[in-house]
Scaffold this motif. Structure first.
Motif, PDB file in Angstrom:
ATOM      1  N   ASN A 114     -27.967  22.058  16.471  1.00  0.00           N
ATOM      2  CA  ASN A 114     -27.751  20.842  17.262  1.00  0.00           C
ATOM      3  C   ASN A 114     -27.790  21.147  18.757  1.00  0.00           C
ATOM      4  OD1 ASN A 114     -27.638  18.930  15.231  1.00  0.00           O
ATOM      5  ND2 ASN A 114     -25.435  19.186  14.889  1.00  0.00           N
ATOM      6  N   LYS A 142     -27.102  24.197   6.083  1.00  0.00           N
ATOM      7  CA  LYS A 142     -26.437  24.031   4.777  1.00  0.00           C
ATOM      8  C   LYS A 142     -27.379  24.118   3.566  1.00  0.00           C
ATOM      9  CE  LYS A 142     -22.532  21.442   6.714  1.00  0.00           C
ATOM     10  NZ  LYS A 142     -21.326  22.190   6.530  1.00  0.00           N
ATOM     11  N   GLU A 167     -26.370  11.491  12.553  1.00  0.00           N
ATOM     12  CA  GLU A 167     -26.579  11.858  11.151  1.00  0.00           C
ATOM     13  C   GLU A 167     -27.152  10.606  10.485  1.00  0.00           C
ATOM     14  OE1 GLU A 167     -22.542  13.486   9.645  1.00  0.00           O
ATOM     15  OE2 GLU A 167     -22.191  12.705  11.640  1.00  0.00           O
ATOM     16  N   ASP A 198     -29.530  14.789  12.960  1.00  0.00           N
ATOM     17  CA  ASP A 198     -28.705  15.850  12.379  1.00  0.00           C
ATOM     18  C   ASP A 198     -28.767  15.706  10.855  1.00  0.00           C
ATOM     19  OD1 ASP A 198     -26.663  17.345  11.247  1.00  0.00           O
ATOM     20  OD2 ASP A 198     -25.250  16.986  12.877  1.00  0.00           O
ATOM     21  N   ILE A 200     -28.032  18.102   8.789  1.00  0.00           N
ATOM     22  CA  ILE A 200     -27.367  19.318   8.300  1.00  0.00           C
ATOM     23  C   ILE A 200     -26.713  19.097   6.941  1.00  0.00           C
ATOM     24  CG2 ILE A 200     -25.402  20.826   8.897  1.00  0.00           C
ATOM     25  CD1 ILE A 200     -26.708  20.508  11.866  1.00  0.00           C
ATOM     26  N   VAL A 201     -26.150  17.907   6.741  1.00  0.00           N
ATOM     27  CA  VAL A 201     -25.649  17.567   5.403  1.00  0.00           C
ATOM     28  C   VAL A 201     -26.716  16.822   4.588  1.00  0.00           C
ATOM     29  CG1 VAL A 201     -23.995  16.124   4.143  1.00  0.00           C
ATOM     30  CG2 VAL A 201     -23.200  17.598   5.997  1.00  0.00           C
ATOM     31  N   PHE A 226     -19.847  13.919  13.214  1.00  0.00           N
ATOM     32  CA  PHE A 226     -19.534  15.350  13.225  1.00  0.00           C
ATOM     33  C   PHE A 226     -20.825  16.111  13.466  1.00  0.00           C
ATOM     34  CE2 PHE A 226     -18.739  19.630  11.909  1.00  0.00           C
ATOM     35  CZ  PHE A 226     -17.459  19.855  12.388  1.00  0.00           C
ATOM     36  N   HIS A 227     -20.849  16.927  14.512  1.00  0.00           N
ATOM     37  CA  HIS A 227     -22.061  17.696  14.804  1.00  0.00           C
ATOM     38  C   HIS A 227     -21.788  19.189  14.976  1.00  0.00           C
ATOM     39  CE1 HIS A 227     -24.519  14.110  14.989  1.00  0.00           C
ATOM     40  NE2 HIS A 227     -23.730  13.574  15.906  1.00  0.00           N
ATOM     41  N   GLY A 228     -20.549  19.647  14.772  1.00  0.00           N
ATOM     42  CA  GLY A 228     -20.298  21.081  14.840  1.00  0.00           C
ATOM     43  C   GLY A 228     -19.172  21.440  15.787  1.00  0.00           C
ATOM     44  N   TRP A 251     -20.333  20.829   1.602  1.00  0.00           N
ATOM     45  CA  TRP A 251     -21.556  20.020   1.487  1.00  0.00           C
ATOM     46  C   TRP A 251     -22.810  20.896   1.406  1.00  0.00           C
ATOM     47  CZ3 TRP A 251     -19.771  14.885   2.772  1.00  0.00           C
ATOM     48  CH2 TRP A 251     -18.714  14.805   3.687  1.00  0.00           C
ATOM     49  N   SER A 259     -26.543  28.521  12.481  1.00  0.00           N
ATOM     50  CA  SER A 259     -25.531  27.545  12.057  1.00  0.00           C
ATOM     51  C   SER A 259     -26.001  26.153  12.442  1.00  0.00           C
ATOM     52  CB  SER A 259     -24.186  27.812  12.739  1.00  0.00           C
ATOM     53  OG  SER A 259     -24.285  27.520  14.121  1.00  0.00           O
ATOM     54  N   GLY A 260     -25.362  25.170  11.845  1.00  0.00           N
ATOM     55  CA  GLY A 260     -25.682  23.790  12.189  1.00  0.00           C
ATOM     56  C   GLY A 260     -25.377  23.508  13.650  1.00  0.00           C
ATOM     57  N   SER A 261     -24.253  24.031  14.128  1.00  0.00           N
ATOM     58  CA  SER A 261     -23.879  23.802  15.531  1.00  0.00           C
ATOM     59  C   SER A 261     -24.959  24.322  16.460  1.00  0.00           C
ATOM     60  CB  SER A 261     -22.560  24.514  15.839  1.00  0.00           C
ATOM     61  OG  SER A 261     -21.544  24.104  14.960  1.00  0.00           O
TER      62      SER A 261
HETATM   63  C1  LIG Z   1     -23.423  16.731   9.962  1.00  0.00           C
HETATM   64  C2  LIG Z   1     -23.033  18.104  10.416  1.00  0.00           C
HETATM   65  N1  LIG Z   1     -23.616  18.612  11.514  1.00  0.00           N
HETATM   66  C3  LIG Z   1     -23.334  19.838  11.952  1.00  0.00           C
HETATM   67  C4  LIG Z   1     -22.417  20.639  11.312  1.00  0.00           C
HETATM   68  C5  LIG Z   1     -22.097  21.999  11.856  1.00  0.00           C
HETATM   69  O1  LIG Z   1     -22.613  23.006  11.074  1.00  0.00           O
HETATM   70  P1  LIG Z   1     -22.043  24.514  11.199  1.00  0.00           P
HETATM   71  O2  LIG Z   1     -20.628  24.469  10.697  1.00  0.00           O
HETATM   72  O3  LIG Z   1     -22.977  25.308  10.344  1.00  0.00           O
HETATM   73  O4  LIG Z   1     -22.115  24.891  12.631  1.00  0.00           O
HETATM   74  C6  LIG Z   1     -21.784  20.155  10.166  1.00  0.00           C
HETATM   75  C7  LIG Z   1     -20.806  20.993   9.431  1.00  0.00           C
HETATM   76  O5  LIG Z   1     -20.124  20.557   8.547  1.00  0.00           O
HETATM   77  C8  LIG Z   1     -22.097  18.854   9.719  1.00  0.00           C
HETATM   78  O6  LIG Z   1     -21.474  18.324   8.655  1.00  0.00           O
END
Ligand SMILES: Cc1ncc(COP(=O)(O)O)c(C=O)c1O
Length: 459
Positions: free
Chosen positions: A123, A288, A226, A259, A261-262, A152-154, A59, A118-120
């Protein structure tokens, strides 16, 4: 893609490399898919076979897999200053400018941006900031986080705890205490017969309020969502959902964490998903698309009151006790800044609107002619197709049939990369797709669906 054992890469990979979200035994049997090269929206495997990656990798590769301007921006930065950090007052012009740009783009008036990798991490940073915020306001017991089923948040411990997906929890004894989950706003599966979308949204808001009262409003710091679910199955909430949910959050002094991230950077046909769904967060996590996936960089954009809390907590001279070695990495900042410049030059939001509508109309037409497609949903270039065993009854396939996973395999053979989430097929192509790319995705999808229909009919 190239299959196992036939070459040294596969053998070495099996011998030494542990893969994310991969079954270890199946991997040992089947080996890796070796991707060697990218060009625009296409990737190529070791045998030279071409695929259109309708998931933009994970994504994220919004500008495709080989953007020359991003490569140039990275190379220029590497030769000027290949690493520096942002601890202890350090900065550079590019990092300050990117922070300003993110505050401006997100509309977080008077806010500030914080960088991570990173996204994680982004968050988790939002969770820590929510704790500081309530502590400073004399409410240190407000600690719990409400996330949602299917979210999904990581993968780091708090981020994984916020996921509402069993496969993120089961090996690790998660979620941690203090991370609870509300129902998913999933109209296709959640609305009861005769219920309108508005009534469904009201029911979810009422349920959330009951949950908050039960948990104890004084124990809850924040709600995270999200705008449109990604990995949970491309779920678009009803229009009234966020306004109604946010009224409840405000009533109980609970922060809203977004969130993005996507969804961020054009994916949903707006700069940010919050604008597609009417969400008004106090913090946003970006990753992302921020760098088109070309560098691990993420950010949190926070409202002024969040920064103010951080400031006043440390009024005695303490430091913000948080930070990552690569927060504000100069190369990440250079790549992200260039990616945003390109998005603006391309009017990426307008382009996504047009290409998203084109892909959607292909999918809607194909869906009409297939008994396997229960629903086509999504926004912009973030579309999901839910496969069902019985279309009028919305009856799902038995999970052990792994129909979605079978579709992914068939699609690979047909030169199309998709991502099944159970039996929901995800489409999140590079945002730069052309009309011809969109038509190719639809053609390869239709061919794969017909192959899947034959497989399903064979039982
Ligand atoms: C909505 C969402 N939040 C957080 C994440 C986590 O991101 P990362 O893998 O960069 O830690 C993802 C990863 O796919 C995601 O889709």
């Amino acid at each position: 893609m190239t299959h196992p054992f036939s070459n040294a890469t596969a053998a070495r990979d099996i011998a030494f490399h542990v893969h994310s979200q991969t079954n270890p035994r199946l991997f040992e049997e089947q080996g890796p898919l070796i991707v060697t090269r990218g060009e625009g929206t296409r990737i190529y495997d070791a045998a030279g076979k071409e695929y259109i990656d309708a998931m933009a990798g994970l994504w994220c590769a919004s500008l495709g897999f080989s953007n020359a301007r991003l490569a140039t921006a990275a190379a220029a930065q590497y030769s000027q200053l290949g690493f520096y950090h942002t601890f202890f007052h350090r900065t550079g012009d590019a990092v300050a400018s990117l922070a300003e740009k993110l505050v401006d783009l997100t509309g977080m008036i008077g806010g500030k941006a914080y960088f991570a990798t990173s996204g994680s991490e982004a968050n988790e940073t939002m969770v820590k900031l929510a704790w500081v915020y309530h502590t400073v306001r004399g409410k240190p017991t407000k600690r719990k986080i409400i996330a949602r089923d299917r979210a999904f948040h990581g993968s780091t411990i708090a981020a994984a705890s916020m996921c509402g997906l069993e496969f993120m929890h089961r090996e690790f004894g998660l979620p941690l205490p203090g991370f609870v989950h509300a129902a998913a706003p999933y109209p296709y599966r959640g609305m009861v017969e005769g219920e309108s979308e508005a009534a469904f949204a009201q029911r979810l808001a009422d349920d959330l309020e009951r949950q908050i009262v039960q948990e104890g409003p004084d124990s809850i710091a924040a709600f995270i969502a999200e705008p449109i679910y990604a990995g949970g199955g491309i779920i678009v909430p009803p229009r009234a959902y966020f306004p109604k949910i946010q009224a409840v959050l405000e009533k109980y002094d609970i922060l809203c964490l977004d969130d993005e991230i996507v969804c961020g950077f054009g994916r949903t046909g707006a700069w940010f998903g919050k604008d597609t769904v009417g969400m008004k967060p106090q913090m946003m996590a970006l990753a992302k698309g921020l760098s088109s996936g070309h560098f691990p960089i993420s950010a949190v954009v926070m409202a002024p009151e969040i920064y103010e809390a951080l400031r006043s907590f440390n009024a005695n001279g303490g430091n913000f006790g948080h930070g990552f070695t690569n927060s504000g990495h100069p190369v990440g900042v250079a790549v992200a800044s260039e990616a945003i410049r390109i998005y603006e030059e391309l009017d990426i939001v307008g382009h996504v609107d047009r290409m998203g509508a084109r892909l959607r109309s292909h999918f809607d037409a194909i869906a009409k002619s297939s008994d396997l497609v229960g629903e086509v949903r999504g926004a912009g270039l973030m579309l999901g197709i839910e496969l069902v065993a019985d279309k009028p009854g919305r009856k799902p396939f038995a999970p052990e049939r792994k129909v979605g996973a079978m579709f992914d395999r068939i699609a690979y053979d047909n030169g199309l990369v998709t991502r099944c989430m159970g039996d929901v097929l995800g489409f999140s192509p590079p945002l730069i797709v052309s009309e011809a790319d969109v038509d190719h995705i639809a053609e390869r999808f239709e061919r794969s669906l017909r192959d899947l229909e034959r497989y399903v009919l064979q039982g």
